[in-house]
Design a protein around this motif. Structure first.
Motif, PDB file in Angstrom:
ATOM      1  N   ARG A 126      -2.880   1.071   7.792  1.00 15.89           N
ATOM      2  CA  ARG A 126      -2.038  -0.074   8.148  1.00 15.89           C
ATOM      3  C   ARG A 126      -2.893  -1.272   8.560  1.00 15.89           C
ATOM      4  NH1 ARG A 126       1.234   2.667  10.679  1.00 15.89           N
ATOM      5  NH2 ARG A 126       0.314   2.564  12.772  1.00 15.89           N
ATOM      6  N   SER A 127      -3.944  -1.020   9.308  1.00 20.02           N
ATOM      7  CA  SER A 127      -4.813  -2.123   9.728  1.00 20.02           C
ATOM      8  C   SER A 127      -5.527  -2.747   8.529  1.00 20.02           C
ATOM      9  CB  SER A 127      -5.826  -1.642  10.767  1.00 20.02           C
ATOM     10  OG  SER A 127      -6.703  -0.667  10.233  1.00 20.02           O
ATOM     11  N   LEU A 128      -5.931  -1.933   7.562  1.00 18.91           N
ATOM     12  CA  LEU A 128      -6.555  -2.452   6.349  1.00 18.91           C
ATOM     13  C   LEU A 128      -5.606  -3.367   5.591  1.00 18.91           C
ATOM     14  CD1 LEU A 128      -8.607   0.494   4.784  1.00 18.91           C
ATOM     15  CD2 LEU A 128      -9.449  -1.790   5.334  1.00 18.91           C
ATOM     16  N   VAL A 129      -4.363  -2.937   5.455  1.00 20.82           N
ATOM     17  CA  VAL A 129      -3.369  -3.743   4.752  1.00 20.82           C
ATOM     18  C   VAL A 129      -3.144  -5.063   5.489  1.00 20.82           C
ATOM     19  CG1 VAL A 129      -0.937  -3.878   4.071  1.00 20.82           C
ATOM     20  CG2 VAL A 129      -2.213  -1.753   3.711  1.00 20.82           C
ATOM     21  N   GLU A 130      -3.023  -4.997   6.809  1.00 26.60           N
ATOM     22  CA  GLU A 130      -2.798  -6.211   7.604  1.00 26.60           C
ATOM     23  C   GLU A 130      -3.968  -7.184   7.459  1.00 26.60           C
ATOM     24  OE1 GLU A 130      -2.239  -4.661  11.492  1.00 26.60           O
ATOM     25  OE2 GLU A 130      -0.139  -4.064  11.149  1.00 26.60           O
ATOM     26  N   ILE A 131      -5.191  -6.654   7.451  1.00 26.60           N
ATOM     27  CA  ILE A 131      -6.370  -7.505   7.301  1.00 26.60           C
ATOM     28  C   ILE A 131      -6.384  -8.161   5.926  1.00 26.60           C
ATOM     29  CG2 ILE A 131      -8.895  -7.483   7.101  1.00 26.60           C
ATOM     30  CD1 ILE A 131      -8.863  -5.249   9.235  1.00 26.60           C
ATOM     31  N   ALA A 132      -6.123  -7.379   4.894  1.00 25.70           N
ATOM     32  CA  ALA A 132      -6.121  -7.919   3.529  1.00 25.70           C
ATOM     33  C   ALA A 132      -5.060  -8.996   3.372  1.00 25.70           C
ATOM     34  CB  ALA A 132      -5.892  -6.791   2.529  1.00 25.70           C
ATOM     35  N   GLU A 133      -3.870  -8.748   3.880  1.00 26.51           N
ATOM     36  CA  GLU A 133      -2.788  -9.728   3.765  1.00 26.51           C
ATOM     37  C   GLU A 133      -3.104 -10.996   4.556  1.00 26.51           C
ATOM     38  OE1 GLU A 133       1.050  -6.749   3.059  1.00 26.51           O
ATOM     39  OE2 GLU A 133       0.604  -7.504   5.068  1.00 26.51           O
ATOM     40  N   SER A 134      -3.640 -10.829   5.770  1.00 30.91           N
ATOM     41  CA  SER A 134      -3.939 -11.992   6.611  1.00 30.91           C
ATOM     42  C   SER A 134      -5.050 -12.841   6.012  1.00 30.91           C
ATOM     43  CB  SER A 134      -4.332 -11.532   8.018  1.00 30.91           C
ATOM     44  OG  SER A 134      -3.273 -10.873   8.655  1.00 30.91           O
ATOM     45  N   LEU A 135      -6.105 -12.190   5.524  1.00 30.94           N
ATOM     46  CA  LEU A 135      -7.220 -12.939   4.948  1.00 30.94           C
ATOM     47  C   LEU A 135      -6.818 -13.609   3.642  1.00 30.94           C
ATOM     48  CD1 LEU A 135     -10.283 -10.611   5.678  1.00 30.94           C
ATOM     49  CD2 LEU A 135      -9.484 -12.615   6.948  1.00 30.94           C
ATOM     50  N   THR A 136      -5.946 -12.958   2.874  1.00 31.81           N
ATOM     51  CA  THR A 136      -5.443 -13.586   1.650  1.00 31.81           C
ATOM     52  C   THR A 136      -4.622 -14.818   1.984  1.00 31.81           C
ATOM     53  OG1 THR A 136      -5.369 -11.450   0.501  1.00 31.81           O
ATOM     54  CG2 THR A 136      -4.048 -13.232  -0.414  1.00 31.81           C
ATOM     55  N   SER A 137      -3.758 -14.689   2.988  1.00 36.81           N
ATOM     56  CA  SER A 137      -2.948 -15.827   3.428  1.00 36.81           C
ATOM     57  C   SER A 137      -3.838 -16.958   3.924  1.00 36.81           C
ATOM     58  CB  SER A 137      -1.986 -15.377   4.528  1.00 36.81           C
ATOM     59  OG  SER A 137      -1.257 -16.468   5.035  1.00 36.81           O
ATOM     60  N   GLU A 142      -1.811  -7.931  -5.101  1.00 33.76           N
ATOM     61  CA  GLU A 142      -0.722  -6.999  -5.401  1.00 33.76           C
ATOM     62  C   GLU A 142      -1.175  -5.916  -6.377  1.00 33.76           C
ATOM     63  OE1 GLU A 142       2.409  -9.465  -6.797  1.00 33.76           O
ATOM     64  OE2 GLU A 142       3.026 -10.124  -4.786  1.00 33.76           O
ATOM     65  N   GLU A 143      -1.999  -6.310  -7.351  1.00 38.56           N
ATOM     66  CA  GLU A 143      -2.491  -5.335  -8.341  1.00 38.56           C
ATOM     67  C   GLU A 143      -3.337  -4.254  -7.665  1.00 38.56           C
ATOM     68  OE1 GLU A 143      -5.236  -5.150 -12.414  1.00 38.56           O
ATOM     69  OE2 GLU A 143      -4.942  -7.047 -11.339  1.00 38.56           O
ATOM     70  N   TYR A 144      -4.274  -4.680  -6.831  1.00 39.25           N
ATOM     71  CA  TYR A 144      -5.173  -3.711  -6.212  1.00 39.25           C
ATOM     72  C   TYR A 144      -4.497  -2.928  -5.093  1.00 39.25           C
ATOM     73  CZ  TYR A 144      -9.119  -5.276  -8.967  1.00 39.25           C
ATOM     74  OH  TYR A 144      -9.959  -5.540 -10.012  1.00 39.25           O
ATOM     75  N   PHE A 145      -3.510  -3.526  -4.443  1.00 40.36           N
ATOM     76  CA  PHE A 145      -2.717  -2.767  -3.483  1.00 40.36           C
ATOM     77  C   PHE A 145      -1.995  -1.622  -4.188  1.00 40.36           C
ATOM     78  CE2 PHE A 145      -1.903  -5.774   0.349  1.00 40.36           C
ATOM     79  CZ  PHE A 145      -3.104  -5.349   0.886  1.00 40.36           C
ATOM     80  N   GLY A 146      -1.491  -1.913  -5.385  1.00 38.33           N
ATOM     81  CA  GLY A 146      -0.816  -0.873  -6.168  1.00 38.33           C
ATOM     82  C   GLY A 146      -1.757   0.261  -6.510  1.00 38.33           C
ATOM     83  N   TYR A 147      -2.979  -0.090  -6.937  1.00 37.25           N
ATOM     84  CA  TYR A 147      -3.975   0.935  -7.252  1.00 37.25           C
ATOM     85  C   TYR A 147      -4.304   1.772  -6.009  1.00 37.25           C
ATOM     86  CZ  TYR A 147      -4.953  -1.677 -11.566  1.00 37.25           C
ATOM     87  OH  TYR A 147      -4.851  -2.299 -12.783  1.00 37.25           O
TER      88      TYR A 147
END
Length: 372
Positions: free
Chosen positions: A231-242, A260-265
């Motif tokens: 969950r922390s990895l996802v939050e970091i990726a989303e925040s840094l992308t934003s 979105e593509e790499y999150f799916g993978y």
């Protein structure tokens, strides 16, 4: 406050000098050892013994302490000397379009303090250290297990690209277990193609024990079953992308699409790892987490003391009451108390005491009230 500033300067300067000394005395010797190493195994041994293991031992004891201190100190980043260095270096454009007319330092100070997801990064670091620093089945630390996994994967890769026939047995397992078909990774590789090839190989019964030991031990299970880490990895990726698209809005569509593509993978891979099944064979894998009770925890006493000085410095700048002698013991504490008392007395007599004025510790009732 001045006493803390001196101590912090001494600590930081000492660390910098230690780093330079290490480069002069140790790093050059390590590079020389790597150059004359006879084979890949020797290189991996040098890297493990001289760099990786010492670094991980330090990280297990100190990494979360360092992050905790940074979380307390980051609000004062605006006073750091690094801004002068950046300005003089010319590396950054102080009038870049993304600033929108805002002052360069103000813009990036806000980014560092308020926009970067430090809370999620702190959680990620805590979970990583908890998983990496626990003991595996063989009582080695999990960071050692993963290093062995990487070296084994390197051996398998070299075996796979070799044109020689695989030996009949490799460490007690059939030779073909460590030889993979890599055409999926070279000729227009796709995630699905690579995944299918790996799943097919993993479902070979006579190789399953090897893959269980090398790739799916309790250390791996702890990692992939740690939902807080994920969950922390996802939050970091989303925040840094934003944050990236905020600075470069023209790239928002492409950046979001890639994410979105790499999150799916990643989600597909995690589901496969958490529930490894083979539909056409009887192969089964056990994913049993090691447990965290064997983790060393944080016992970085020396670094913690230095970081506490920095933390107390920041708190004193914010007007909070701190005791500079709180972390000392015995004679050192007595000397510190005596020094503090003398400084207070000198301040009272000189009109700048901590007990005087609006900014003093005791309000406005001291002898030095006019100058506090």
């Amino acid at each position: 406050k001045q006493w803390y500033q001196r101590r912090v300067a001494i600590t930081a300067g000492g660390a910098f000098c230690d780093t330079i000394g290490w480069v002069q005395d140790e790093f050059i010797g390590i590079v020389e050892s790597l150059i004359i190493a006879k084979n890949a195994a020797a290189v991996f041994d040098i890297l493990e013994g001289e760099i990786y293991t010492p670094l991980m031992e330090w990280s297990c004891k100190c990494a979360t302490d360092v992050m905790s201190s940074w979380m307390s100190c980051k609000a004062g980043i605006g006073e750091a000397k690094i801004w002068d260095l950046i300005r003089m270096s010319g590396m950054m454009d102080p009038k870049a379009a993304y600033l929108g007319g805002e002052d360069f330092k103000v813009f990036w100070e806000n980014i560092i303090v308020n926009e970067i997801p430090w809370a999620s990064m702190n959680t990620l670091l805590e979970r990583m250290m908890s998983n990496l620093c626990q003991k595996s089945e063989d009582q080695d630390k999990c960071y050692g297990y993963f290093y062995k996994t990487v070296t084994k994967l390197f051996d398998w890769y070299m075996n796979s690209v070799s044109k020689k026939e695989a030996p009949a047995k490799v460490q007690g397992y059939p030779g073909h277990c460590s030889k993979f078909n890599l055409t999926h990774m070279t000729d227009n590789p796709t995630f699905t193609g690579i995944k299918d090839a790996l799943v097919s190989k993993f479902c070979v019964e006579e190789c399953s024990d090897l893959y269980q030991d090398v790739l799916l031990g309790c250390c791996t299970a702890s990692m992939i079953q740690d939902e807080e880490l994920e969950r922390s990895l996802v939050e970091i990726a989303e925040s840094l992308t934003s944050l990236y698209t905020k600075i470069y809005p023209e790239e928002e569509e492409s950046t979001t699409g890639i994410l979105e593509e790499y999150f799916g993978y990643a989600q597909d891979a995690m589901e496969m790892l958490r529930n490894p099944t083979c539909e056409d064979s009887t192969v089964e894998y056990e994913l049993r987490a090691c447990g965290e009770e064997s983790s060393e925890g944080n016992t970085c006493v020396q670094l913690q003391s230095a970081m506490m000085a920095i933390k107390q410095q920041m708190e004193s700048q914010c007007g909070e009451i701190t005791d500079p002698c709180a972390n000392l013991e015995g004679v050192k504490k007595q000397k510190c108390k005596r020094k503090e008392k003398n400084e207070n007395k000198d301040g009272d007599n000189g009109g700048n005491g901590k007990s005087g004025g609006g900014g003093g510790r005791g309000g406005g009732g001291g002898q030095g009230g006019g100058g506090g």
